[in-house]
Design an enzyme around this catalytic site. Structure first.
Site, PDB file in Angstrom:
ATOM      1  N   GLU A 119      17.167   2.526   5.433  1.00  0.00           N
ATOM      2  CA  GLU A 119      16.579   1.372   5.641  1.00  0.00           C
ATOM      3  C   GLU A 119      17.037   0.454   4.848  1.00  0.00           C
ATOM      4  O   GLU A 119      16.262  -0.802   4.273  1.00  0.00           O
ATOM      5  CB  GLU A 119      14.918   1.738   4.891  1.00  0.00           C
ATOM      6  CG  GLU A 119      14.270   2.875   5.642  1.00  0.00           C
ATOM      7  CD  GLU A 119      13.686   2.549   6.999  1.00  0.00           C
ATOM      8  OE1 GLU A 119      14.058   1.535   7.671  1.00  0.00           O
ATOM      9  OE2 GLU A 119      13.067   3.590   7.368  1.00  0.00           O
ATOM     10  N   HIS A 142      10.297   2.367  -1.280  1.00  0.00           N
ATOM     11  CA  HIS A 142       9.293   2.917   0.156  1.00  0.00           C
ATOM     12  C   HIS A 142       9.249   4.484   0.134  1.00  0.00           C
ATOM     13  O   HIS A 142      10.130   5.226  -0.300  1.00  0.00           O
ATOM     14  CB  HIS A 142      10.435   2.724   1.347  1.00  0.00           C
ATOM     15  CG  HIS A 142      10.316   3.529   2.583  1.00  0.00           C
ATOM     16  ND1 HIS A 142       8.879   3.100   3.133  1.00  0.00           N
ATOM     17  CD2 HIS A 142      10.645   4.221   3.190  1.00  0.00           C
ATOM     18  CE1 HIS A 142       8.698   3.862   4.252  1.00  0.00           C
ATOM     19  NE2 HIS A 142       9.829   4.993   4.517  1.00  0.00           N
ATOM     20  N   HIS A 144       6.250   7.581   1.542  1.00  0.00           N
ATOM     21  CA  HIS A 144       5.518   8.059   2.674  1.00  0.00           C
ATOM     22  C   HIS A 144       4.197   8.425   2.052  1.00  0.00           C
ATOM     23  O   HIS A 144       3.941   9.657   1.522  1.00  0.00           O
ATOM     24  CB  HIS A 144       6.170   9.416   3.475  1.00  0.00           C
ATOM     25  CG  HIS A 144       7.453   9.037   4.234  1.00  0.00           C
ATOM     26  ND1 HIS A 144       8.146   9.948   4.783  1.00  0.00           N
ATOM     27  CD2 HIS A 144       8.061   7.909   4.137  1.00  0.00           C
ATOM     28  CE1 HIS A 144       9.108   9.302   5.365  1.00  0.00           C
ATOM     29  NE2 HIS A 144       8.947   7.962   5.127  1.00  0.00           N
ATOM     30  N   HIS A 214       3.951   5.545   8.964  1.00  0.00           N
ATOM     31  CA  HIS A 214       4.990   5.884   8.494  1.00  0.00           C
ATOM     32  C   HIS A 214       5.175   5.930   6.923  1.00  0.00           C
ATOM     33  O   HIS A 214       5.037   6.884   6.354  1.00  0.00           O
ATOM     34  CB  HIS A 214       6.258   4.900   9.137  1.00  0.00           C
ATOM     35  CG  HIS A 214       7.356   5.231   8.577  1.00  0.00           C
ATOM     36  ND1 HIS A 214       8.767   5.128   9.133  1.00  0.00           N
ATOM     37  CD2 HIS A 214       7.876   5.522   7.164  1.00  0.00           C
ATOM     38  CE1 HIS A 214       9.700   5.162   8.296  1.00  0.00           C
ATOM     39  NE2 HIS A 214       9.185   5.514   7.146  1.00  0.00           N
TER      40      HIS A 214
END
Ligand code: 2HA
Ligand code: ZN
Length: 270
Positions: A119, A142, A144, A214
């Protein structure tokens, strides 16, 4: 000397937060990635890192010329980061032209076969936005976050208005700590320039960004603050699911209550 201690603290905080992400079940296998701007640390510590290679950036990042970032390696597991952060991270330094970058691994604890997070375009795009607006966030995270991913699997919950109405309504602290709410990015391919661009657009107006089906992106001055923002949003989502699982529709806070809380948050953030 003081800077040595600060770097040790940063390493410790990365390990601690990576462990939290794993324990929260937000970081299955290699899920999630973290980057931290480390210009000052890297100037002091660059002797401990070895350049592996020079690569082209997927697009130019002129505002990040000469910036350095500690970033998780692609494929690295948060549960491993919790034990040995430097064995699972790299430093990248953007060249003065903003078009290329050097990748470094930690000589003592690192591994020269590591590659930066998949990413990377989103991380760099967000750091460039932070630089452009002159704000002081250093961390992009980031993960999940299961509760938030589940929320946007609901066929009727497909808009920012609806997501934020639910999250703000479940607990008074959510609007206090996430006053600009979550931006919602409808499904796009992970790792793509398109998802990076959509995320940056949303972060211009929101505190967090939710990628449909996501995960979530959070930015903050510290790792703990970036984690807390996600944790608070997830707490609200969890309350909503608990009410639904118990078979009743949660009442939520009223518009008047939310307005009062927002005013309170504006006072806090002045
Ligand atoms: O690092 O989470 O989105 C693996 C991912 C990609
Ligand atoms: Zn992901």
């Amino acid at each position: 000397m003081k800077r040595n201690i600060a770097f040790r603290d940063l390493k410790k905080e990365i390990a601690e937060i990576a462990g939290f992400l794993w324990k929260k079940s937000w970081a299955e296998k290699n899920a999630g990635n973290i980057s931290v701007r480390v210009d000052d640390f890297f100037k002091v510590h660059n002797g401990k890192w070895k350049e592996i290679k020079i690569l082209d950036l997927p697009e130019p990042f002129p505002l990040l010329a000469d910036a350095s970032f500690l970033i998780t390696a692609t494929g690295s597991r948060m549960r491993d980061l919790a034990k040995t952060p430097l064995a699972n991270m790299l430093v990248i330094r953007i060249h003065a032209d903003g078009k290329k970058y050097s990748v470094y691994f930690h000589k003592k604890n690192g591994n020269k076969n590591l590659k930066p997070s998949s990413e990377l375009p989103t991380h760099l795009g967000i750091h460039q936005l932070i630089t452009a607006r002159g704000s002081r966030e250093k961390v992009v995270m980031h993960t999940h976050a299961t509760e938030l991913i589940a929320l946007c699997q609901h066929p009727q919950i497909k808009s920012e208005t609806e997501i934020n109405r639910i999250l703000w309504g479940m607990h008074p602290e959510t609007i206090i700590f996430i006053p600009k709410g979550i931006g919602f990015v409808p499904y796009l391919l992970p790792g793509s320039i398109q998802i990076a661009e959509a995320t940056i657009e949303k972060l211009k107006k929101h505190d967090l960004v939710l990628w449909e089906k996501h995960g979530v992106f959070s930015i903050s001055k510290t790792l703990s603050d970036a984690f807390d923002q996600i944790d608070i949003a997830c707490k609200s989502a969890k309350i909503w699911f608990m009410c639904k699982s118990a078979g009743f529709e949660p009442e939520g806070l009223t518009n008047e209550q939310l307005k009062q809380l927002k005013e309170l948050s504006e006072k806090f953030n002045q």
